[in-house]
Design a protein around this motif. Sequence first.
Motif, PDB file in Angstrom:
ATOM      1  N   ASP A  40       0.835  -1.213   0.000  1.00  0.00           N
ATOM      2  CA  ASP A  40       0.000   0.000   0.000  1.00  0.00           C
ATOM      3  C   ASP A  40       0.867   1.259   0.000  1.00  0.00           C
ATOM      4  N   LYS A  41       1.877   1.281   0.851  1.00  0.00           N
ATOM      5  CA  LYS A  41       2.775   2.434   0.939  1.00  0.00           C
ATOM      6  C   LYS A  41       3.442   2.702  -0.409  1.00  0.00           C
ATOM      7  N   GLN A  69       2.706   1.432  -3.448  1.00  0.00           N
ATOM      8  CA  GLN A  69       1.795   1.616  -4.581  1.00  0.00           C
ATOM      9  C   GLN A  69       1.395   3.083  -4.698  1.00  0.00           C
ATOM     10  N   LYS A  70       1.188   3.751  -3.565  1.00  0.00           N
ATOM     11  CA  LYS A  70       0.870   5.182  -3.573  1.00  0.00           C
ATOM     12  C   LYS A  70       2.016   5.982  -4.201  1.00  0.00           C
ATOM     13  N   LEU A  71       3.246   5.630  -3.868  1.00  0.00           N
ATOM     14  CA  LEU A  71       4.407   6.315  -4.439  1.00  0.00           C
ATOM     15  C   LEU A  71       4.511   6.059  -5.940  1.00  0.00           C
ATOM     16  N   VAL A  72       4.287   4.815  -6.345  1.00  0.00           N
ATOM     17  CA  VAL A  72       4.320   4.462  -7.768  1.00  0.00           C
ATOM     18  C   VAL A  72       3.258   5.280  -8.518  1.00  0.00           C
ATOM     19  N   ASN A  73       2.043   5.298  -7.994  1.00  0.00           N
ATOM     20  CA  ASN A  73       0.953   6.041  -8.637  1.00  0.00           C
ATOM     21  C   ASN A  73       1.287   7.527  -8.752  1.00  0.00           C
ATOM     22  N   ILE A  83      10.535   2.009  -8.403  1.00  0.00           N
ATOM     23  CA  ILE A  83       9.805   1.058  -7.560  1.00  0.00           C
ATOM     24  C   ILE A  83       8.956   0.196  -8.487  1.00  0.00           C
ATOM     25  N   LEU A  84       9.095  -1.108  -8.372  1.00  0.00           N
ATOM     26  CA  LEU A  84       8.263  -2.035  -9.137  1.00  0.00           C
ATOM     27  C   LEU A  84       7.434  -2.849  -8.150  1.00  0.00           C
ATOM     28  N   ILE A  85       6.205  -3.112  -8.497  1.00  0.00           N
ATOM     29  CA  ILE A  85       5.350  -3.993  -7.696  1.00  0.00           C
ATOM     30  C   ILE A  85       5.152  -5.263  -8.523  1.00  0.00           C
ATOM     31  N   ARG A  86       5.686  -6.356  -8.033  1.00  0.00           N
ATOM     32  CA  ARG A  86       5.607  -7.622  -8.760  1.00  0.00           C
ATOM     33  C   ARG A  86       5.365  -8.760  -7.771  1.00  0.00           C
ATOM     34  N   LYS A  87       4.913  -9.887  -8.300  1.00  0.00           N
ATOM     35  CA  LYS A  87       4.696 -11.074  -7.482  1.00  0.00           C
ATOM     36  C   LYS A  87       5.991 -11.890  -7.441  1.00  0.00           C
TER      37      LYS A  87
END
Length: 138
Positions: free
Chosen positions: A37-38, A40-44, A56-60
């Motif tokens: 959550d923290k 993802q806000k920065l990425v957005n 910053i990457l959000i990956r599984k």
Amino acid sequence: EDCGLMTNHEGAHTRPSYLAIKDNDILWFIPLSTRIDKYQKLVNSKIKKYGQCNTILIRKIAGKKQAILIQNAFPTLEKYIKSAHTIGGKKVKVSTHIQRDIINCLRYTLLLKEKGKNLFFTNIDKILNVISKVKIKN
């Protein structure tokens, strides 16, 4: 000495966990975080402002979402690795597709740094200077 590195939280598991990318005799350590959550806000926010986010990457990874913090990457040598990250006694592997994403974003961020736009939180130059002295001694 402090170079802007993330602190290690001792406990049942050392934190943060890192991905390692080998570049000749240097390993680039990239921290992982489960605080989606923290980050993802920065990425957005970065996507809204710049049209993209390469820091910053959000990956599984290993079955759960992780924030891959390229902005906190730092160089080190293999001899400083304490242990491999394992889950259930098995080393964590990252898919080839995700590896490519990470490497491309790291290279892009390093290229920006070379051109005078430093997006890293760590003092990479200071660490590389220390590493070069260590390599000369050995």
